[in-house]
Design an enzyme around this catalytic site. Structure first.
Site, PDB file in Angstrom:
ATOM      1  N   LYS A  54      -5.129  29.767  21.291  1.00 42.81           N
ATOM      2  CA  LYS A  54      -6.557  29.985  21.044  1.00 42.81           C
ATOM      3  C   LYS A  54      -7.388  28.922  21.778  1.00 42.81           C
ATOM      4  CE  LYS A  54      -5.292  32.380  16.857  1.00 42.81           C
ATOM      5  NZ  LYS A  54      -4.934  32.352  15.441  1.00 42.81           N
ATOM      6  N   GLN A  98      -5.991  28.043  10.630  1.00 44.10           N
ATOM      7  CA  GLN A  98      -4.772  28.789  10.941  1.00 44.10           C
ATOM      8  C   GLN A  98      -4.001  29.134   9.668  1.00 44.10           C
ATOM      9  OE1 GLN A  98      -3.881  30.044  13.985  1.00 44.10           O
ATOM     10  NE2 GLN A  98      -2.156  31.028  12.982  1.00 44.10           N
ATOM     11  N   ASP A 121     -13.300  34.164  12.578  1.00 43.89           N
ATOM     12  CA  ASP A 121     -11.978  34.781  12.423  1.00 43.89           C
ATOM     13  C   ASP A 121     -12.011  35.859  11.325  1.00 43.89           C
ATOM     14  OD1 ASP A 121      -9.307  34.922  13.249  1.00 43.89           O
ATOM     15  OD2 ASP A 121      -8.607  33.592  11.673  1.00 43.89           O
TER      16      ASP A 121
END
Ligand code: NAP
Length: 280
Positions: A54, A98, A121
């Site tokens: 990312k 994450q 996200d």
């Protein structure tokens, strides 16, 4: 006719070029470089690789990144404090926490602490609710990337029967909501589903999001179906068995190179969108 390959790698690359053009222009006009903050808790090697991928994507499009690594012993309170700091940092436009975090951390509380406008996200409860209601919100990156891929390849969703296998908060559930919002008739399956094979056999669109190698068998999938495989396991195996599918389904995502690149692309696209929404 061989199945159409829904090539996420190629699409993500061309979308990266477009993102770079927009970001270069933004910066040349005196704007601040958009930036994504990534938080990695613990030392799981796969998670570290995903975060690095990312960060690399940010670099390719000229986006800034701030990478935060926290030890595996981090408490919920410590992680929340870091998220609050990033929420209040004007140099940060998007926050990626994450998944998964170590067991002692309340992951849902930490996801929900991310400010809605920085939830690029698409992991917050509020964002999910807004998305499901058809209001603006950043979609959960993997299913939103799948929707972009389907749209790019002109796959008809309206009126189709979509069977989503897996109901996680970041993938299966938002996938089902997005397909429903696109006027599919949706069946959402999970580990307690009885007779998965019969349900998958009815699917015009099947999405594999179970995290188990080839759990969904090729023989369950009907001729002409659209096959989306979000799974990735060692050796390039997905959640869906592909034997013989190339010659009898209408479209399928490769593993790797289908869903994965679109997840990352959605994350960075939504980070730029967060800046653009702030400028409006
Ligand atoms: P997860 O949180 O482990 O969820 C797995 C889901 O599969 C659960 O809803 C579970 O049902 C269901 N399931 C498990 N066994 C099943 C069975 N025998 N029959 C039917 N359903 C079953 O996984 P996830 O995070 O959603 O990830 C799913 C897959 O997508 C994994 O392969 C992961 O690596 C992949 N993924 C890819 C990306 C990407 O960018 N490419 C991103 C995220 C995830 P219950 O709810 O009943 O337990």
């Amino acid at each position: 006719m061989p199945a159409l390959v829904l090539d996420g790698k190629v699409l993500a690359k061309s979308r990266e070029q477009q993102l770079k053009t927009v970001i270069d222009q933004l910066v040349s006009e005196g704007g601040r470089k958009p930036a994504l903050a990534t938080i990695l808790v613990g030392d799981d090697p796969s998670s570290a690789t995903y975060v690095q991928m990312k960060i690399n994507a940010c670099g390719r499009v000229g986006m800034g990144s701030q990478s935060i690594a926290m030890p595996a012993s981090t408490s919920t309170e410590e992680l929340l404090a870091e998220i609050h700091r990033l929420n209040n940092d004007p140099k940060v436009n998007g926050i990626l926490l994450q998944h998964p975090v170590p067991d002692q951390i309340d992951e849902r509380a930490c996801f929900d602490a991310i400010a809605l406008e920085k939830d690029v996200d698409g992991v917050t409860t509020q964002g999910f609710g807004r998305m499901a209601m058809g209001e603006h919100a950043f979609g959960s990156a993997t299913p939103a990337g799948i929707m972009t891929l389907l749209k790019h390849y002109d796959i008809v969703i309206e009126g189709k029967h979509a069977v989503v296998v897996g109901r996680s908060p970041i993938l299966g559930k938002p996938m089902a909501a997005m397909l429903l919002n696109a006027n599919a008739t949706v069946t959402l399956c999970h580990s307690r589903t009885i007779d998965l094979a019969t349900l998958v056999r009815q699917a015009d669109i099947v999405v594999g999001a179970v995290g188990q190698p080839e759990l969904i068998k090729a023989e369950w999938i009907k001729d002409g179906a659209v096959v989306i495989d979000a799974g990735y396991h060692e050796g390039g195996i997905g959640d869906i068995e592909k034997t013989g599918l190339e010659s009898r389904v209408s479209a399928l995502t490769p593993v790797p190179g289908g869903v994965g690149p679109m997840t990352i692309n959605t994350l960075i696209s939504q980070t730029l969108e967060s800046v653009q929404r702030n400028l409006m």
